[in-house]
Design a protein around this motif. Structure first.
Motif, short mmCIF file in Angstrom:
data_model
loop_
_atom_site.label_atom_id
_atom_site.label_comp_id
_atom_site.label_asym_id
_atom_site.label_seq_id
_atom_site.Cartn_x
_atom_site.Cartn_y
_atom_site.Cartn_z
N ILE A 1 26.11 14.87 10.53
CA ILE A 1 25.23 14.87 8.93
C ILE A 1 24.20 14.20 9.12
O ILE A 1 24.07 13.05 10.33
CB ILE A 1 25.54 13.62 8.04
CG1 ILE A 1 26.68 14.20 7.66
CG2 ILE A 1 24.20 14.05 6.90
CD1 ILE A 1 28.26 13.37 6.08
N GLY A 2 22.35 14.92 9.20
CA GLY A 2 21.63 14.41 9.32
C GLY A 2 20.54 15.69 9.64
O GLY A 2 20.85 16.04 8.43
N THR A 3 19.38 15.76 10.11
CA THR A 3 17.92 15.58 10.01
C THR A 3 18.01 16.99 10.97
O THR A 3 17.90 17.04 11.36
CB THR A 3 16.84 15.56 10.36
OG1 THR A 3 17.22 14.71 8.97
CG2 THR A 3 15.60 15.90 9.11
N THR B 1 20.80 13.10 14.48
CA THR B 1 21.92 11.72 13.65
C THR B 1 21.42 10.33 14.20
O THR B 1 21.08 10.38 15.66
CB THR B 1 22.50 12.47 14.08
OG1 THR B 1 23.13 12.05 15.19
CG2 THR B 1 23.44 13.64 13.40
N SER C 1 18.52 7.72 18.12
CA SER C 1 18.78 8.85 17.76
C SER C 1 19.53 9.62 18.60
O SER C 1 19.29 9.39 20.17
CB SER C 1 17.51 9.44 16.78
OG SER C 1 16.70 8.46 15.88
N ASP D 1 15.30 19.87 7.17
CA ASP D 1 16.49 19.43 5.96
C ASP D 1 18.09 18.77 6.61
O ASP D 1 17.88 17.94 7.13
CB ASP D 1 17.44 21.18 5.96
CG ASP D 1 16.35 22.22 4.91
OD1 ASP D 1 15.20 21.67 4.58
OD2 ASP D 1 16.80 23.53 5.46
N ARG D 2 18.16 18.23 4.98
CA ARG D 2 19.24 17.37 4.99
C ARG D 2 20.68 17.45 5.23
O ARG D 2 21.45 18.48 4.54
CB ARG D 2 19.48 16.40 4.40
CG ARG D 2 17.61 15.43 4.87
CD ARG D 2 18.80 13.83 5.36
NE ARG D 2 19.82 13.11 5.88
CZ ARG D 2 20.30 12.95 6.01
NH1 ARG D 2 19.77 12.97 7.63
NH2 ARG D 2 21.64 11.61 6.27
N GLN E 1 21.39 16.15 1.75
CA GLN E 1 20.33 15.21 0.67
C GLN E 1 20.75 14.14 0.77
O GLN E 1 19.64 12.99 1.07
CB GLN E 1 19.13 15.29 -0.42
CG GLN E 1 18.00 15.74 -0.54
CD GLN E 1 17.52 16.51 0.93
OE1 GLN E 1 17.69 17.44 0.90
NE2 GLN E 1 16.55 16.04 0.96
N GLN E 2 21.24 13.51 0.20
CA GLN E 2 21.74 11.59 -0.65
C GLN E 2 22.46 11.07 0.74
O GLN E 2 23.00 10.09 0.56
CB GLN E 2 21.44 11.38 -1.49
CG GLN E 2 20.72 12.28 -2.85
CD GLN E 2 19.53 11.92 -2.12
OE1 GLN E 2 19.15 10.50 -1.84
NE2 GLN E 2 18.17 12.27 -2.41
N THR E 3 23.33 11.67 1.98
CA THR E 3 24.33 11.18 2.16
C THR E 3 23.69 10.88 3.74
O THR E 3 22.98 11.20 4.42
CB THR E 3 25.45 12.54 3.00
OG1 THR E 3 25.86 13.00 0.96
CG2 THR E 3 26.61 12.11 3.38
N ASP F 1 23.39 9.26 7.66
CA ASP F 1 23.73 9.79 8.65
C ASP F 1 25.47 9.75 9.62
O ASP F 1 25.75 8.62 9.04
CB ASP F 1 22.36 9.71 9.98
CG ASP F 1 21.80 10.33 10.02
OD1 ASP F 1 21.30 11.11 8.83
OD2 ASP F 1 20.70 9.96 10.98
#
Length: 204
Positions: free
Chosen positions: A13-15, A38, A45, A66-67, A100-102, A104
């Motif tokens: 989970i990341g950007t 992440t 990172s 985007d997440r 979005q709200q999770t 990394d």
């Protein structure tokens, strides 16, 4: 993917750090690549490269910033171009969801066999490290050869394992910068490997 006792599962989970760009085609399917950042709890990172098919990209269009949560497999291939790392490690995405709200996350589970003798060493600061190369079977007779690194007590436990030893490990897909000396001078590169958190024997 799990095939008998072989296993290859990753959840990151990341950007998204760049727009997906065309990578290659395989079996009449186009694949695209993008970097995913992440963040660790330590504040550093990792930024592995993610591969996804055109089919998946059309279902889930992606843009920088985007997440996302990605479920997939760690893949390797030999780079014969003479530029960059010889063994290229990527995350092949099987599913991508918005996150979005999770927070990394970076979790990898692998099961396979050691295909090279472990290399045990100490850093200049005295930290114990053991380098491993794990072969994880895919379907249709192919395998991924995945570099892994263990630390401390776990490094000592892995140091004397024999080639062919079946093992299951849990860790994270990390990126690490290093300097390679070439004929043109020092070149800054990035290595990707699995940082091992836990390891246990696996029964074939």
């Amino acid at each position: 993917m799990q095939n008998d006792w072989n296993e290859n599962r990753a959840r990151l989970i990341g950007t998204v750090m760049g727009e997906p760009e065309y990578s290659h085609s395989n079996h009449n399917e186009d694949f695209f690549r993008f970097p995913l950042r992440t963040d660790r709890l330590s504040g550093t990172s990792d930024q592995p490269n993610v591969l996804l098919s055109r089919t998946l990209l059309e279902l889930r269009p992606l843009h920088r910033g985007d997440r996302v949560a990605i479920e997939g497999e760690i893949r390797s291939y030999n780079n014969r171009s003479g530029t960059g790392a010889r063994l290229v490690i990527t995350l092949l995405a099987k599913e991508i969801l918005p996150a979005q709200q999770t927070p990394d996350d970076n979790r990898v589970t692998l099961a396979g066999v050691l295909c090279r003798c472990p290399t045990y060493r100490r850093t200049p600061l005295g930290r114990e490290i053991c380098d491993l190369l794990l072969a994880v079977n895919r379907r249709y007779g192919r395998s991924d050869y995945l570099p892994c690194i263990a630390w401390g007590t776990l490094a000592r436990d892995c140091a004397d394992l024999p080639v062919g030893f079946p093992m299951r490990l849990h860790g994270r897909l990390q990126s690490r910068g290093y300097t390679k000396l070439t004929e043109e001078g020092p070149v800054r590169r990035t290595a990707f490997e699995i940082s091992v958190m836990t390891m246990e024997p696996a029964e074939p």
